[in-house]
Motif scaffolding. Structure first.
Motif, short mmCIF file in Angstrom:
data_model
loop_
_atom_site.label_atom_id
_atom_site.label_comp_id
_atom_site.label_asym_id
_atom_site.label_seq_id
_atom_site.Cartn_x
_atom_site.Cartn_y
_atom_site.Cartn_z
N PRO A 99 0.86 -1.35 0.17
CA PRO A 99 0.09 0.04 -0.08
C PRO A 99 0.71 1.25 0.12
N ARG A 100 2.05 1.19 0.64
CA ARG A 100 3.00 2.38 0.66
C ARG A 100 3.39 2.68 -0.90
N LEU A 101 3.73 1.60 -1.64
CA LEU A 101 3.96 2.02 -2.96
C LEU A 101 2.89 2.46 -3.96
N ASN A 102 1.59 2.02 -3.65
CA ASN A 102 0.61 1.93 -4.50
C ASN A 102 -0.31 3.23 -3.95
N ALA A 103 0.24 4.11 -3.24
CA ALA A 103 -0.50 4.96 -2.32
C ALA A 103 -1.27 5.94 -3.41
N ASP A 104 -0.64 6.27 -4.44
CA ASP A 104 -1.23 7.08 -5.75
C ASP A 104 -2.31 6.57 -6.38
N GLN A 105 -2.22 5.19 -6.79
CA GLN A 105 -3.33 4.46 -7.47
C GLN A 105 -4.37 4.22 -6.56
N MET A 106 -4.23 4.14 -5.13
CA MET A 106 -5.24 4.01 -4.24
C MET A 106 -6.13 5.27 -3.99
N GLU A 107 -5.53 6.37 -4.23
CA GLU A 107 -5.99 7.77 -3.87
C GLU A 107 -6.98 7.98 -5.16
N ALA A 108 -6.44 7.58 -6.44
CA ALA A 108 -7.30 7.67 -7.68
C ALA A 108 -8.36 6.53 -7.72
N GLY A 109 -8.38 5.65 -7.11
CA GLY A 109 -9.60 4.59 -6.97
C GLY A 109 -10.43 4.77 -5.79
N GLN A 110 -10.15 5.85 -4.72
CA GLN A 110 -11.04 6.05 -3.76
C GLN A 110 -12.44 6.64 -4.18
N LYS A 111 -13.53 6.22 -3.59
CA LYS A 111 -14.70 6.74 -3.88
C LYS A 111 -14.76 8.28 -3.21
N ALA A 112 -15.49 9.15 -3.95
CA ALA A 112 -15.69 10.27 -3.41
C ALA A 112 -16.38 10.27 -2.01
N VAL A 113 -16.27 11.36 -1.54
CA VAL A 113 -17.13 11.66 -0.03
C VAL A 113 -18.46 12.19 -0.28
N ASP A 114 -19.49 11.54 0.05
CA ASP A 114 -20.59 12.06 -0.18
C ASP A 114 -21.06 13.07 0.99
N PRO A 115 -21.08 14.18 0.62
CA PRO A 115 -21.55 15.43 1.80
C PRO A 115 -22.66 15.12 2.39
N LYS A 116 -23.71 14.57 1.86
CA LYS A 116 -24.94 14.31 2.70
C LYS A 116 -24.91 13.41 3.79
N GLN A 117 -23.98 12.27 3.04
CA GLN A 117 -23.65 11.29 4.34
C GLN A 117 -22.84 11.68 5.53
N VAL A 118 -22.06 12.55 5.00
CA VAL A 118 -21.19 13.30 6.29
C VAL A 118 -22.00 14.07 7.04
N ALA A 119 -22.78 14.86 6.40
CA ALA A 119 -23.78 15.49 7.31
C ALA A 119 -24.67 14.97 8.17
N ASP A 120 -25.39 13.70 7.77
CA ASP A 120 -25.91 13.04 8.31
C ASP A 120 -25.17 12.48 9.82
N LYS A 121 -24.03 12.23 9.48
CA LYS A 121 -23.26 11.35 10.70
C LYS A 121 -22.89 12.59 11.54
N LEU A 122 -22.76 13.87 11.06
CA LEU A 122 -22.34 14.97 12.05
C LEU A 122 -23.55 15.30 12.85
N GLU A 123 -24.69 15.19 12.17
CA GLU A 123 -26.23 15.44 12.97
C GLU A 123 -26.34 14.45 13.88
N GLY A 124 -26.07 13.35 13.66
CA GLY A 124 -25.98 12.06 14.75
C GLY A 124 -25.21 12.36 16.05
#
Length: 161
Positions: free
Chosen positions: A60-85
C-alpha cells in the motif's frame, strides 16, 4: 602455566554455535510467516483486482497514488447526517451533565466514549474531507476538540457535586 589456544578456540566456537542455533529457528519462523502473509495478500488482491490482471507485489505504501485515484468520493450528505447524529449525542451528553441534584456522570462518560469512537470512525471513513468539503471538516474538528476537552474535564472532576 601453559595456555592452550585450541581449547579456547573450541570453547568459543561452541558458544557461537549455541547462540546461532536459536537464530536459525527464528529465521525459519520469519520465512514461514512472510510466505503466509504473501499468500494472504496475494489472495486478497486477486479478489479485488478485475479478472485477467495480476499483481506481482502489493504494498500500500508503494501504490498510494493509485489507491487515492481509486477512492470513492465523499458524499457530503452522508457526512452531514453523521455529524447530525454526533450533535444529537452532544445533546444527550449535555442533559446527562446538567441534571439537577445528581448528574449522570457514568452515562456522560459512556456518551463521550461513543462520541470519540464515532469521530474516529468518521475521520477514517472520510480522510479527504478537508480537501473536498472544508466546512464539514471544520465542524468535525470542532466536535473532536470539544470531545477531548470534555473528557479531560470529566476525568479532572469538574462536574462533581
Amino acid at each position: 602455566m601453559r595456555i592452550n589456544t585450541t581449547e579456547q578456540i573450541t570453547s568459543i566456537a561452541k558458544q557461537s554455535q549455541a547462540t546461532k542455533a536459536p537464530k536459525r529457528a527464528a529465521d525459519g519462523f520469519h520465512n514461514l510467516l512472510s510466505q503466509e502473509l504473501e499468500l494472504q495478500t496475494k489472495s486478497a488482491t486477486e479478489a479485488v483486482l478485475p479478472p485477467g490482471t495480476h499483481s506481482l507485489a502489493f504494498d500500500p505504501r508503494l501504490n498510494a497514488d493509485q489507491m487515492e485515484a481509486g477512492q470513492k468520493a465523499v458524499d457530503p450528505k452522508q457526512v452531514a447526517d453523521k455529524l447530525e447524529g454526533l450533535l444529537d449525542k452532544w445533546e444527550k451528553y449535555s442533559t446527562q451533565i446538567s441534571t439537577q441534584g445528581s448528574p449522570d456522570l457514568k452515562g456522560a462518560f459512556g456518551t463521550l466514549k461513543e462520541l470519540a469512537h464515532s469521530l474516529t470512525t468518521l475521520k477514517q471513513s472520510a480522510p479527504s474531507l478537508q480537501a473536498e468539503f472544508p466546512e464539514l471538516d471544520n465542524v468535525r474538528n470542532e466536535l473532536e476538540v470539544m470531545t477531548v476537552t470534555e473528557q479531560f474535564k470529566l476525568n479532572r472532576g469538574d462536574y462533581l457535586v
